[in-house]
Design an enzyme around this catalytic site. Structure first.
Site, PDB file in Angstrom:
ATOM      1  N   SER A 212      -7.588  33.950 -27.216  1.00 45.84           N
ATOM      2  CA  SER A 212      -6.904  33.470 -25.716  1.00 45.84           C
ATOM      3  C   SER A 212      -8.185  34.053 -25.037  1.00 45.84           C
ATOM      4  CB  SER A 212      -5.474  33.923 -25.378  1.00 45.84           C
ATOM      5  OG  SER A 212      -5.372  32.773 -24.256  1.00 45.84           O
ATOM      6  N   ASN A 213      -7.849  34.616 -23.726  1.00 47.70           N
ATOM      7  CA  ASN A 213      -8.332  34.514 -22.607  1.00 47.70           C
ATOM      8  C   ASN A 213      -7.284  35.707 -21.406  1.00 47.70           C
ATOM      9  OD1 ASN A 213      -7.829  33.031 -20.353  1.00 47.70           O
ATOM     10  ND2 ASN A 213      -8.876  31.327 -21.888  1.00 47.70           N
ATOM     11  N   PHE A 214      -7.882  36.127 -20.607  1.00 50.28           N
ATOM     12  CA  PHE A 214      -7.333  36.732 -19.443  1.00 50.28           C
ATOM     13  C   PHE A 214      -6.645  36.103 -18.168  1.00 50.28           C
ATOM     14  CE2 PHE A 214     -10.608  40.726 -20.675  1.00 50.28           C
ATOM     15  CZ  PHE A 214      -9.685  41.048 -21.749  1.00 50.28           C
ATOM     16  N   SER A 215      -7.188  35.084 -18.761  1.00 41.73           N
ATOM     17  CA  SER A 215      -6.581  34.050 -16.986  1.00 41.73           C
ATOM     18  C   SER A 215      -5.136  34.016 -16.449  1.00 41.73           C
ATOM     19  CB  SER A 215      -6.486  32.845 -16.787  1.00 41.73           C
ATOM     20  OG  SER A 215      -6.420  32.173 -16.255  1.00 41.73           O
TER      21      SER A 215
END
Ligand code: C5P
Length: 405
Positions: A212-215
């Site tokens: 995933s990512n930090f959004s």
């Protein structure tokens, strides 16, 4: 923000009246002059002493003051007010307002308010009363007169806790009013369908691990709130985030993976799409149905990735003339050239560039600093500001660039 603004806070007789003390406090703290007007029944739920202590003004309930016999002029009060907030508004008060039954000070004040004075109504009542066609009809009448109805979102937790009928939380009522004060009461997106994507996507590797990512989803959620405030019919397709939409009119569609987000967006009808989600470009080719174990092998495992759909690109390819497509770009190098290239490749009408190089901009912050590039070659730069302000700037931009002939 509210310095010098005169607000009439109308309270009718419902259990939720105790929460109005908090709302009064928030309005006073923001600098407003708050005059409380209570219906006779409201006094059974919260004392006028409490409300006058918070606001620093005697509460008005009757046409005449019991002590001095002084007449309270509802006409003067109506003229004095820059805004009216009625919270809680019971079924009875809503019915009286909708039909002009002026049998108490609150209703006469409402009827005497200047044309164009913003009026915010927060209904609160028993579920069945709220669902009754009479009440629903009266609420629709009030809406059609230009009043702003503030309702809580329903169905997100157990329905007995936040079901329809509960009064919106004071903080959210305050937030709603403040947005209008900050950005002006424009409902310029009324009748338009706005699609927003927000948050990260989550791509599973095995039952317990993912890519995933930090959004945080904050930028996209603010865009959805602003579109809804401006009267649009908003669909927010959201990856997993820790925030919630506030405006009851927003339809939130929760998804986890990029392909789920793609499916929802492909099926959506929209006039304006703002694609703010940080969509994973790749997903693991195979999702293992058992957890990868350390002991399983001495070799380092390899996760093979395959490409996800590029939602923006697909929507860009099938874009109709009437549709406006806005993308976001977060770049670490060659920002400007990459953003413009992306806009062209994906057939976007504009792209919002936020740079990780700017302090306070990007992922997990509440502020952002953006530049907007449009397909006609124009570039507009903005200062670092709260994400809600950025959302407001974006719709001002869209309005001016694409919606006014
Ligand atoms: O190419 P890049 O991912 O940087 O492009 C960013 C823009 O494209 C954003 O508006 C993002 O929401 C959108 N996007 C998309 N689907 C993807 C990847 C990005 O809609 N699979």
């Amino acid at each position: 923000m509210l310095k010098g603004k005169n607000i009439i806070l109308g309270i009718s007789g419902g259990i939720a009246a105790y929460k109005t003390a908090t709302l009064a406090r928030l309005l006073v703290k923001a600098g407003a002059n708050v005059q409380v007007v209570m219906t006779p029944n409201a006094r059974e739920f919260i004392t006028p002493v409490t409300m006058s202590a918070i606001t620093g003004r005697p509460v008005i309930t009757d046409f005449f003051s019991a002590n001095s016999g002084e007449w309270h002029s509802h006409v003067d009060l109506g003229l004095w007010a820059d805004a009216l907030v009625i919270a809680p508004a019971t079924a009875s008060t809503i019915a009286k307002m909708a039909n002009g039954v002026a049998d108490n000070m609150l209703i006469t004040t409402y009827l005497s308010s200047k044309k164009g004075t913003p009026i915010y109504i927060a209904p609160a009542m028993d579920l069945d009363m709220m669902a009754h066609p009479s009440t629903q009809h009266n609420i629709e009448l009030l809406r059609s007169y230009g009043n702003h109805i503030i309702e809580p979102r329903s169905g997100e937790l157990a329905s007995h806790l936040v079901g329809k009928g509960r009064m919106e939380e004071p903080e959210n009522i305050f937030d709603f009013i403040m947005r209008d004060v900050r950005y002006g009461i424009s409902r310029d997106l009324a009748g338009r369908k706005v699609l927003v994507t927000a948050g990260p996507t989550v791509e599973k590797i095995d039952p317990v691990r993912f890519i995933s990512n930090f959004s945080s989803g904050r930028m996209g959620y603010e865009i959805a709130e602003e579109a809804a405030r401006r009267g649009a019919e908003v669909t927010l397709v959201s990856g997993p985030v820790n925030i919630r939409a506030k405006n009851a009119s927003i339809t939130v569609v929760d998804v986890a993976t990029a392909e789920e987000m793609f499916a929802e967006c492909s099926a959506a009808d929209f006039d304006i799409a703002v694609l703010c989600a940080a969509v994973a470009d790749y997903r693991p080719a195979d999702v293992l149905d058992k957890k990868i174990k350390r002991e399983a092998s001495d070799e380092s495992p390899t996760v093979r990735l395959v490409k996800n759909h590029d939602i923006a690109k697909v929507l860009g390819e099938k874009k109709a003339d009437r549709q406006i497509l806005i993308g976001f770009a977060l770049e670490t190098d060659n920002e400007q050239a990459n953003a413009i290239d992306k806009m062209r490749r994906k057939n976007l009408d504009a792209i919002v560039l936020n740079s990780l190089a700017d302090k306070g901009a990007g992922f997990a912050t509440t502020t952002n600093k953006v530049s907007i590039f449009s397909s006609d070659g124009a570039k507009t730069e903005y200062d670092l500001k709260p994400k809600s302000d950025v959302a407001n700037d974006l719709f001002n931009f869209i309005n001016q660039k694409f919606l006014t002939d």
